[in-house]
Scaffold this motif. Structure first.
Motif, short mmCIF file in Angstrom:
data_model
loop_
_atom_site.label_atom_id
_atom_site.label_comp_id
_atom_site.label_asym_id
_atom_site.label_seq_id
_atom_site.Cartn_x
_atom_site.Cartn_y
_atom_site.Cartn_z
N LYS A 1 0.84 -1.21 0.00
CA LYS A 1 0.00 0.00 0.00
C LYS A 1 0.86 1.25 0.00
O LYS A 1 0.51 2.26 -0.61
N GLU A 2 2.01 1.20 0.64
CA GLU A 2 2.90 2.36 0.66
C GLU A 2 3.45 2.65 -0.75
O GLU A 2 3.53 3.81 -1.17
N ILE A 3 3.79 1.59 -1.48
CA ILE A 3 4.28 1.79 -2.84
C ILE A 3 3.16 2.29 -3.74
O ILE A 3 3.38 3.19 -4.58
N SER A 4 1.95 1.76 -3.59
CA SER A 4 0.83 2.23 -4.40
C SER A 4 0.54 3.70 -4.13
O SER A 4 0.28 4.48 -5.06
N GLN B 1 3.54 9.12 -19.37
CA GLN B 1 3.54 7.67 -19.18
C GLN B 1 3.55 7.27 -17.70
O GLN B 1 3.19 6.15 -17.36
N ALA B 2 3.96 8.20 -16.84
CA ALA B 2 4.13 7.85 -15.42
C ALA B 2 2.83 7.35 -14.79
O ALA B 2 2.86 6.53 -13.88
N ARG B 3 1.70 7.86 -15.26
CA ARG B 3 0.41 7.45 -14.69
C ARG B 3 -0.09 6.14 -15.27
O ARG B 3 -1.17 5.68 -14.92
N LEU B 4 0.72 5.52 -16.16
CA LEU B 4 0.33 4.27 -16.80
C LEU B 4 1.30 3.13 -16.48
O LEU B 4 0.86 2.01 -16.22
N VAL B 5 2.61 3.39 -16.53
CA VAL B 5 3.59 2.31 -16.41
C VAL B 5 3.55 1.69 -15.03
O VAL B 5 3.27 2.34 -14.03
N ASP B 6 3.82 0.38 -14.99
CA ASP B 6 3.85 -0.37 -13.73
C ASP B 6 2.55 -0.21 -12.93
O ASP B 6 2.57 -0.11 -11.70
N GLY B 7 1.45 -0.19 -13.64
CA GLY B 7 0.14 -0.07 -13.00
C GLY B 7 -0.43 1.32 -13.11
O GLY B 7 0.17 2.28 -12.62
N HIS C 1 -3.78 1.16 -8.84
CA HIS C 1 -3.19 1.37 -7.52
C HIS C 1 -4.23 1.91 -6.53
O HIS C 1 -4.20 1.59 -5.33
N LYS C 2 -5.17 2.71 -7.00
CA LYS C 2 -6.24 3.17 -6.12
C LYS C 2 -7.14 2.02 -5.72
O LYS C 2 -7.65 1.97 -4.58
N MET C 3 -7.37 1.07 -6.63
CA MET C 3 -8.13 -0.13 -6.28
C MET C 3 -7.40 -0.94 -5.21
O MET C 3 -8.03 -1.46 -4.27
N TYR D 1 -7.78 -1.14 2.41
CA TYR D 1 -8.58 -0.51 3.46
C TYR D 1 -9.76 -1.40 3.86
O TYR D 1 -10.08 -1.55 5.05
N GLN D 2 -10.42 -2.00 2.88
CA GLN D 2 -11.55 -2.87 3.18
C GLN D 2 -11.12 -4.03 4.09
O GLN D 2 -11.88 -4.47 4.95
N ASN D 3 -9.90 -4.53 3.87
CA ASN D 3 -9.41 -5.66 4.66
C ASN D 3 -8.91 -5.27 6.04
O ASN D 3 -8.94 -6.08 6.97
N SER D 4 -8.43 -4.03 6.18
CA SER D 4 -7.79 -3.65 7.45
C SER D 4 -8.54 -2.58 8.23
O SER D 4 -8.24 -2.37 9.42
N GLY D 5 -9.48 -1.89 7.61
CA GLY D 5 -10.24 -0.86 8.32
C GLY D 5 -9.35 0.27 8.81
O GLY D 5 -8.41 0.68 8.13
N ILE D 6 -9.61 0.72 10.03
CA ILE D 6 -8.88 1.87 10.56
C ILE D 6 -7.40 1.56 10.76
O ILE D 6 -6.56 2.47 10.81
#
Length: 400
Positions: free
Chosen positions: A325-328, A369-375, A380-382, A388-393
């Motif tokens: 999540k930190e990388i995303s 291209q930065a907003r496309l490459v490697d995802g 990444h927002k998904m 977040y859905q899995n971990s909550g707060i």
């Protein structure tokens, strides 16, 4: 928490900055130093690489025992940001994609024999490489496990590959490749990763795909596989570990993109700052106008956030965490910050920024291209939403 860097890290940052300023940056002003695809000419690059090696600024991600600098991920963040203050910097230091990511992954998972045969020439700068994953629709994109169509079938002592890849960065100059192909229909263990040479029969580059550019050395190519035979010893890890190989490679690779993009964002802002400090209109310096100060303040703010996101993710990787999540978070924010920084710089420079009198138009085309490459951003927002859905707060917990 300690947000300072060590004396050794600061010395590395300053050495890199000085080398970029004195040896690399001046070459950007002479169009004769560019190749036909608007990257640094290969003969010019090789002379600079020799200087970088002599300065001890070579292959930062590679183990010292193999001729690299043996740096940790946080050290990369410090060096790569300074390296990409010039558009030519990462290639000079041998920390440009895709070689950067391939060196890192082969250093981690390659067998001693594979490292001698495939990794060492990369570290030495004797060859370039590529990774072949992405396919034309309906094939593999952001969901390789579910969409991969290129197949590798075991026949006797070899794997036989058939399929097609495209947008393979650097393929035109690569001497060897990491290839990810389907070896079964298992949803988690259905992919495997292999190594092969560019001159092997059974595969060909069908075309170099034209892009907005500028291009990496070797461009972005479409490759056709028609009976490529790969021996068992060229398998990376084990059969079915292809997804694991991509996860080991792509997480840090996404973050190194962000490190480099921060350098380009800072360079764009510096060009804007220099111009607005000296340009006078209607009796007022542009830098003294509130509207300009707001724009520049927003950029400084966004770049600082990007630095913190990148360094936090780098720290987690150094601790052995996957830092997904930190990388995303870093990938989404820094990609958009780069685009915003160069777009703002062009606006403030006016027609000068849109022309080739500065490197801003080069960075602008590269930045999209930065907003496309490697995802893509959306992927990444998904990931962030699902985490977040899995971990909550607890999504925002620091960890202890």
């Amino acid at each position: 928490m300690d947000f300072s860097v060590s004396p050794e890290q600061e010395a590395l940052r300053l050495r890199t900055r000085e080398f970029v300023r004195d040896e690399i940056q001046p070459l950007e002003d002479d169009r004769g130093n560019y190749d036909a695809h608007e990257n640094i000419r290969l003969d010019v690059l090789e002379s600079l690489r020799a200087k970088a090696k002599a300065a001890g600024l070579w292959a930062p991600q590679a183990p010292k025992s193999l001729g690299g600098m043996g740096l940790g991920v946080q050290d990369w963040a410090i060096m790569y940001e300074e390296a990409n203050y010039s558009i030519f910097g990462p290639a000079v230091f041998n920390c440009a994609a895709p070689d950067d990511g391939n060196i890192n992954v082969l250093s981690k998972i390659g067998t001693p024999e594979q490292q001698e045969k495939w990794l060492q020439p990369l570290i030495d700068g004797q060859v370039r490489s590529a990774i072949a994953m992405t396919e034309p629709a309906p094939g593999s994109g952001s969901d390789p496990a579910g969409m991969m169509l290129t197949k590798a079938e075991k026949k006797g002592d070899v794997w036989v590959v058939n399929g097609r890849k495209w947008f393979i960065t650097g393929a035109g100059e690569a001497k060897h490749f990491i290839l990810v192909a389907r070896t079964s229909d298992d949803p988690r263990k259905g992919l495997s990763a292999f190594l092969y040479y560019a001159d092997q029969p059974g595969q060909r580059i069908e075309r170099r795909i034209p892009i907005m550019g500028p291009e990496e050395h070797g461009g972005h190519c479409e490759i056709v596989y028609e009976g490529l035979e790969i021996p068992e010893e060229n398998l990376l890890m084990n059969v079915g570990d292809g997804l694991k190989v991509t996860q080991i490679r792509l997480g840090p690779a996404r973050l190194t993109h962000c490190m480099r993009w921060l350098g380009l964002a800072k360079r764009s802002m510096a060009i804007a700052a220099d111009y607005t400090a000296n340009r006078i209109g209607f009796g007022v310096r542009l830098a003294d106008r509130e509207s300009v100060q707001i724009k520049m303040g927003e950029l400084a703010h966004d770049i600082q956030i990007g630095k913190l996101l990148v360094m936090h993710a780098a720290w987690k990787l150094d601790q052995g965490d996957f830092a997904r999540k930190e990388i995303s978070s870093a990938k989404v924010h820094v990609a958009n910050t780069l685009h915003k920084a160069v777009d703002t710089a062009i606006q403030l420079n006016g027609a000068r920024g849109y022309s080739k009198d500065t490197i801003l138009e080069w960075i602008y085309r590269y930045a999209r291209q930065a907003r496309l490459v490697d995802g893509a951003d959306e992927v990444h927002k998904m990931i962030l939403s699902q985490t977040y859905q899995n971990s909550g707060i607890e999504f925002w917990d620091w960890g202890v």
